[in-house]
Design a protein around this motif. Structure first.
Motif, PDB file in Angstrom:
ATOM      1  N   PHE A   1       0.833  -1.186   0.000  1.00  0.00           N
ATOM      2  CA  PHE A   1       0.000   0.000   0.000  1.00  0.00           C
ATOM      3  C   PHE A   1       0.876   1.247   0.000  1.00  0.00           C
ATOM      4  O   PHE A   1       2.088   1.176   0.238  1.00  0.00           O
ATOM      5  CB  PHE A   1      -0.998   0.005   1.162  1.00  0.00           C
ATOM      6  N   SER A   2       0.221   2.362  -0.293  1.00  0.00           N
ATOM      7  CA  SER A   2       0.950   3.618  -0.421  1.00  0.00           C
ATOM      8  C   SER A   2       0.101   4.743   0.135  1.00  0.00           C
ATOM      9  O   SER A   2      -1.082   4.851  -0.179  1.00  0.00           O
ATOM     10  CB  SER A   2       1.269   3.884  -1.895  1.00  0.00           C
ATOM     11  N   TYR A   3       0.715   5.571   0.973  1.00  0.00           N
ATOM     12  CA  TYR A   3       0.002   6.708   1.546  1.00  0.00           C
ATOM     13  C   TYR A   3       0.282   8.017   0.802  1.00  0.00           C
ATOM     14  O   TYR A   3      -0.326   9.039   1.096  1.00  0.00           O
ATOM     15  CB  TYR A   3       0.372   6.896   3.010  1.00  0.00           C
ATOM     16  N   ASP A   4       1.236   7.986  -0.133  1.00  0.00           N
ATOM     17  CA  ASP A   4       1.565   9.216  -0.842  1.00  0.00           C
ATOM     18  C   ASP A   4       2.455   8.870  -2.020  1.00  0.00           C
ATOM     19  O   ASP A   4       2.987   7.751  -2.106  1.00  0.00           O
ATOM     20  CB  ASP A   4       2.249  10.207   0.100  1.00  0.00           C
ATOM     21  N   VAL A   5       2.660   9.838  -2.862  1.00  0.00           N
ATOM     22  CA  VAL A   5       3.523   9.642  -4.025  1.00  0.00           C
ATOM     23  C   VAL A   5       4.921   9.224  -3.565  1.00  0.00           C
ATOM     24  O   VAL A   5       5.437   9.753  -2.573  1.00  0.00           O
ATOM     25  CB  VAL A   5       3.599  10.939  -4.850  1.00  0.00           C
ATOM     26  N   LYS A   6       5.476   8.271  -4.277  1.00  0.00           N
ATOM     27  CA  LYS A   6       6.823   7.744  -4.026  1.00  0.00           C
ATOM     28  C   LYS A   6       6.959   7.084  -2.646  1.00  0.00           C
ATOM     29  O   LYS A   6       8.063   6.818  -2.195  1.00  0.00           O
ATOM     30  CB  LYS A   6       7.875   8.851  -4.184  1.00  0.00           C
ATOM     31  N   MET A   7       5.876   6.823  -2.020  1.00  0.00           N
ATOM     32  CA  MET A   7       5.894   6.182  -0.714  1.00  0.00           C
ATOM     33  C   MET A   7       5.210   4.818  -0.836  1.00  0.00           C
ATOM     34  O   MET A   7       4.211   4.679  -1.531  1.00  0.00           O
ATOM     35  CB  MET A   7       5.171   7.069   0.295  1.00  0.00           C
ATOM     36  N   LYS A   8       5.779   3.796  -0.197  1.00  0.00           N
ATOM     37  CA  LYS A   8       5.190   2.466  -0.244  1.00  0.00           C
ATOM     38  C   LYS A   8       5.471   1.745   1.066  1.00  0.00           C
ATOM     39  O   LYS A   8       6.491   1.989   1.717  1.00  0.00           O
ATOM     40  CB  LYS A   8       5.756   1.655  -1.418  1.00  0.00           C
ATOM     41  N   GLU A   9       4.566   0.846   1.407  1.00  0.00           N
ATOM     42  CA  GLU A   9       4.771   0.016   2.586  1.00  0.00           C
ATOM     43  C   GLU A   9       4.340  -1.402   2.270  1.00  0.00           C
ATOM     44  O   GLU A   9       3.353  -1.617   1.545  1.00  0.00           O
ATOM     45  CB  GLU A   9       3.950   0.551   3.773  1.00  0.00           C
ATOM     46  N   LYS A  10       5.033  -2.361   2.826  1.00  0.00           N
ATOM     47  CA  LYS A  10       4.709  -3.754   2.606  1.00  0.00           C
ATOM     48  C   LYS A  10       3.439  -4.120   3.363  1.00  0.00           C
ATOM     49  O   LYS A  10       3.208  -3.673   4.485  1.00  0.00           O
ATOM     50  CB  LYS A  10       5.857  -4.652   3.064  1.00  0.00           C
ATOM     51  N   GLY A  11       2.654  -4.957   2.690  1.00  0.00           N
ATOM     52  CA  GLY A  11       1.488  -5.525   3.347  1.00  0.00           C
ATOM     53  C   GLY A  11       1.832  -6.880   3.941  1.00  0.00           C
ATOM     54  O   GLY A  11       2.957  -7.108   4.393  1.00  0.00           O
TER      55      GLY A  11
ATOM     56  N   ILE B   1       1.759  -9.903   2.302  1.00  0.00           N
ATOM     57  CA  ILE B   1       2.383 -10.883   1.397  1.00  0.00           C
ATOM     58  C   ILE B   1       3.146 -10.174   0.278  1.00  0.00           C
ATOM     59  O   ILE B   1       2.837 -10.316  -0.896  1.00  0.00           O
ATOM     60  CB  ILE B   1       1.331 -11.852   0.797  1.00  0.00           C
ATOM     61  N   PRO B   2       4.211  -9.423   0.584  1.00  0.00           N
ATOM     62  CA  PRO B   2       4.905  -8.648  -0.445  1.00  0.00           C
ATOM     63  C   PRO B   2       5.905  -9.454  -1.285  1.00  0.00           C
ATOM     64  O   PRO B   2       6.368  -8.967  -2.322  1.00  0.00           O
ATOM     65  CB  PRO B   2       5.648  -7.603   0.377  1.00  0.00           C
ATOM     66  N   GLU B   3       6.218 -10.659  -0.854  1.00  0.00           N
ATOM     67  CA  GLU B   3       7.276 -11.416  -1.522  1.00  0.00           C
ATOM     68  C   GLU B   3       6.917 -11.682  -2.986  1.00  0.00           C
ATOM     69  O   GLU B   3       5.834 -12.159  -3.286  1.00  0.00           O
ATOM     70  CB  GLU B   3       7.523 -12.751  -0.805  1.00  0.00           C
ATOM     71  N   GLY B   4       7.861 -11.397  -3.879  1.00  0.00           N
ATOM     72  CA  GLY B   4       7.654 -11.619  -5.298  1.00  0.00           C
ATOM     73  C   GLY B   4       7.004 -10.449  -6.020  1.00  0.00           C
ATOM     74  O   GLY B   4       6.807 -10.512  -7.241  1.00  0.00           O
ATOM     75  N   TYR B   5       6.705  -9.389  -5.261  1.00  0.00           N
ATOM     76  CA  TYR B   5       6.049  -8.211  -5.830  1.00  0.00           C
ATOM     77  C   TYR B   5       6.830  -6.948  -5.496  1.00  0.00           C
ATOM     78  O   TYR B   5       7.556  -6.892  -4.508  1.00  0.00           O
ATOM     79  CB  TYR B   5       4.631  -8.045  -5.272  1.00  0.00           C
ATOM     80  N   SER B   6       6.666  -5.935  -6.325  1.00  0.00           N
ATOM     81  CA  SER B   6       7.113  -4.591  -6.002  1.00  0.00           C
ATOM     82  C   SER B   6       6.052  -3.625  -6.511  1.00  0.00           C
ATOM     83  O   SER B   6       5.125  -4.028  -7.220  1.00  0.00           O
ATOM     84  CB  SER B   6       8.477  -4.283  -6.608  1.00  0.00           C
ATOM     85  N   VAL B   7       6.157  -2.366  -6.121  1.00  0.00           N
ATOM     86  CA  VAL B   7       5.173  -1.368  -6.545  1.00  0.00           C
ATOM     87  C   VAL B   7       5.881  -0.088  -6.944  1.00  0.00           C
ATOM     88  O   VAL B   7       7.045   0.144  -6.608  1.00  0.00           O
ATOM     89  CB  VAL B   7       4.143  -1.063  -5.427  1.00  0.00           C
ATOM     90  N   SER B   8       5.126   0.730  -7.635  1.00  0.00           N
ATOM     91  CA  SER B   8       5.631   2.038  -8.039  1.00  0.00           C
ATOM     92  C   SER B   8       4.493   3.036  -7.956  1.00  0.00           C
ATOM     93  O   SER B   8       3.389   2.778  -8.420  1.00  0.00           O
ATOM     94  CB  SER B   8       6.174   1.980  -9.471  1.00  0.00           C
ATOM     95  N   ARG B   9       4.809   4.201  -7.380  1.00  0.00           N
ATOM     96  CA  ARG B   9       3.817   5.281  -7.337  1.00  0.00           C
ATOM     97  C   ARG B   9       4.536   6.592  -7.634  1.00  0.00           C
ATOM     98  O   ARG B   9       4.998   7.284  -6.754  1.00  0.00           O
ATOM     99  CB  ARG B   9       3.102   5.346  -5.998  1.00  0.00           C
ATOM    100  N   GLU B  10       4.589   6.895  -8.914  1.00  0.00           N
ATOM    101  CA  GLU B  10       5.247   8.112  -9.393  1.00  0.00           C
ATOM    102  C   GLU B  10       4.281   9.293  -9.444  1.00  0.00           C
ATOM    103  O   GLU B  10       4.693  10.456  -9.337  1.00  0.00           O
ATOM    104  CB  GLU B  10       5.855   7.876 -10.774  1.00  0.00           C
TER     105      GLU B  10
END
Lengths: 111, 112
Positions: free
Chosen positions: B48-58, B60-69
């Protein structure tokens, strides 16, 4: 995890009858929500009840919350075929914005 | 009305491929979430992400990544897809201080 658990897992009733689904959770919460999911679609928010509330109504929906038993129930009155869906309860987790969902109750309304 | 859209309803990818799942919301929500939904397991939070360029693991994050530009867009990336990532992926957004989440229609991903 304080994942909620819905009961029953599946419920089948006749159109016009009332449907009751239950949810239990493990730790203290700020609020509890109910969502509906039609087959193969995203979830739709139905109703939110805060921890200091005991009962809330929205149209044909009635939600109760018993924080002493860590449980909630969702009552749908006068069910319709369009109510056929899966229903999920969700609780906040440690006051954070993220939610923890139960596994859902699959409700089938027979015409 | 809040609208959350996901780039694909159905997606079929091969094992080892890099997979991008896109989510866009049009209501200026700060919070965005990625879940996967599997029979018998319910919805599980990936990131999940609370703001641009910010991310936090939930959970089951293994095998995944995220992007919030950008604020409106939250992408889920499967770095090297595996068959156990075959699932329904759901994106959601919310307003800070409000707990109701608004969901997209979901992407059913099959990895062969």
């Amino acid at each position: 995890s304080q994942q909620g658990e819905e009961d029953p897992q599946a419920l089948s009733i006749q159109e016009g009858e009332n449907a009751t689904m239950n949810c239990s959770y493990k730790t203290s919460i700020n609020n509890l929500q109910w969502y509906r999911q039609n087959s193969g679609r995203g979830l739709v928010h139905l109703i939110l009840i805060r921890s200091n509330e005991r009962e809330k109504h929205s149209g044909r929906l009635r939600v109760t919350l018993d924080t002493s038993k860590k449980s909630s129930s969702l009552l749908i009155t006068a069910s319709r075929a369009a109510d056929t869906a899966s229903y999920f309860c969700a609780t906040d987790y440690e006051g954070a914005q993220k939610l923890v969902f139960g596994q859902g109750t699959r409700l089938t309304i027979n015409p | 009305d809040v609208k959350v859209t996901q780039s694909s309803r159905y997606l079929v990818k091969r094992t080892g491929e890099k997979v991008f799942l896109e989510c866009v919301q049009d209501m200026d929500h700060e919070n965005m979430f990625w879940y996967r939904q599997d029979p018998g397991l319910g919805l599980r939070l990936i990131y999940f992400s609370y703001d641009v360029k910010m991310k936090e693991k939930g959970d089951i994050p293994e095998g995944y990544s995220v992007s919030r530009e950008k604020k409106e867009r939250f992408s889920l990336i499967l770095e090297s897809a595996s068959t156990n990532q075959t699932s329904m992926y759901l994106c959601a957004s919310s307003i800070p201080g409000r707990y109701e989440q608004y969901f997209g229609p979901g992407t059913r991903l099959t990895v062969t």
